[in-house]
Motif scaffolding. Structure first.
Motif, mmCIF file in Angstrom:
data_model
loop_
_atom_site.group_PDB
_atom_site.id
_atom_site.type_symbol
_atom_site.label_atom_id
_atom_site.label_comp_id
_atom_site.label_asym_id
_atom_site.label_seq_id
_atom_site.Cartn_x
_atom_site.Cartn_y
_atom_site.Cartn_z
ATOM 1 N N CYS A 160 -71.255 28.360 45.201
ATOM 2 C CA CYS A 160 -71.089 27.654 43.923
ATOM 3 C C CYS A 160 -72.403 27.127 43.374
ATOM 4 O O CYS A 160 -72.592 27.110 42.158
ATOM 5 C CB CYS A 160 -70.082 26.514 44.064
ATOM 6 S SG CYS A 160 -68.397 27.082 43.856
ATOM 7 N N VAL B 135 -73.897 29.966 41.577
ATOM 8 C CA VAL B 135 -73.166 30.232 40.328
ATOM 9 C C VAL B 135 -73.578 29.208 39.273
ATOM 10 O O VAL B 135 -73.908 29.557 38.139
ATOM 11 C CB VAL B 135 -71.636 30.192 40.528
ATOM 12 C CG1 VAL B 135 -70.913 30.286 39.193
ATOM 13 C CG2 VAL B 135 -71.177 31.306 41.443
ATOM 14 N N ASP C 91 -67.673 36.038 36.839
ATOM 15 C CA ASP C 91 -68.315 35.800 38.121
ATOM 16 C C ASP C 91 -67.477 36.478 39.191
ATOM 17 O O ASP C 91 -66.297 36.175 39.351
ATOM 18 C CB ASP C 91 -68.452 34.307 38.411
ATOM 19 C CG ASP C 91 -69.100 34.092 39.756
ATOM 20 O OD1 ASP C 91 -70.141 34.735 40.019
ATOM 21 O OD2 ASP C 91 -68.556 33.318 40.552
ATOM 22 N N SER D 192 -65.835 26.758 40.782
ATOM 23 C CA SER D 192 -65.673 27.792 39.757
ATOM 24 C C SER D 192 -65.019 27.208 38.508
ATOM 25 O O SER D 192 -65.452 27.467 37.380
ATOM 26 C CB SER D 192 -64.833 28.945 40.311
ATOM 27 O OG SER D 192 -64.693 29.971 39.362
ATOM 28 N N ASP E 44 -63.149 34.274 36.539
ATOM 29 C CA ASP E 44 -63.527 34.607 37.902
ATOM 30 C C ASP E 44 -62.862 35.925 38.258
ATOM 31 O O ASP E 44 -61.720 36.187 37.887
ATOM 32 C CB ASP E 44 -63.194 33.490 38.890
ATOM 33 C CG ASP E 44 -61.732 33.120 38.965
ATOM 34 O OD1 ASP E 44 -61.216 33.011 40.085
ATOM 35 O OD2 ASP E 44 -61.123 32.918 37.908
ATOM 36 N N ALA F 127 -59.588 30.411 38.544
ATOM 37 C CA ALA F 127 -59.955 30.104 39.933
ATOM 38 C C ALA F 127 -58.857 30.425 40.945
ATOM 39 O O ALA F 127 -59.076 30.280 42.134
ATOM 40 C CB ALA F 127 -60.448 28.673 40.086
ATOM 41 N N CYS G 19 -60.098 33.194 43.405
ATOM 42 C CA CYS G 19 -60.942 32.640 44.489
ATOM 43 C C CYS G 19 -60.083 31.889 45.483
ATOM 44 O O CYS G 19 -60.238 32.039 46.699
ATOM 45 C CB CYS G 19 -62.014 31.719 43.920
ATOM 46 S SG CYS G 19 -63.383 32.591 43.132
#
Length: 120
Positions: free
Chosen positions: A15, A18, A40, A49, A65, A112, A115
């Protein structure tokens, strides 16, 4: 970043990376045009995120994401899998590009969640 670029992708380690790439000085947020999408593809902390995506949203920009899944072998064979979270209209715009990366692209509406799903 070229003004005509409609999508921008990143894959980084965590993170912090990112956040630096997306929000840092001369980061993606500074050069992304309003109708472009930042995706991403990193597998990172979902809360981090979401926090980066919130900054894009405040700026009137779109971040999604799209963590990539697969082994070195499956990636080399073009068989990557992607789960994509975020705005559905943005997903539909970038879906052809995502399908060029891997044949299995799954849209998950909530930001998110890809993820989150991958890390759990």
């Amino acid at each position: 970043m070229p003004a005509h670029q409609k999508s921008f992708f990143s894959i980084v380690t965590d993170c912090a990376a990112v956040r630096s790439l997306a929000l840092g000085e001369n980061g993606i947020i500074a050069g992304l045009c309003k109708d472009a999408v930042y995706l991403d593809m990193s597998t990172v902390d979902p809360d981090g995120s979401r926090a980066v995506a919130a900054e894009f949203s405040k700026a009137g920009l779109t971040m999604m994401d799209a963590p990539i899944s697969g082994t070195t072998l499956t990636l080399g064979q073009g068989k990557a899998s992607l789960m994509v979270g975020g705005d559905q209209a943005a997903f539909e715009r970038v879906q052809p590009v995502l399908l060029a990366i891997g044949p299995k692209v799954t849209y998950i509406a909530r930001k998110a969640w890809p993820c989150n799903s991958k890390l759990r």
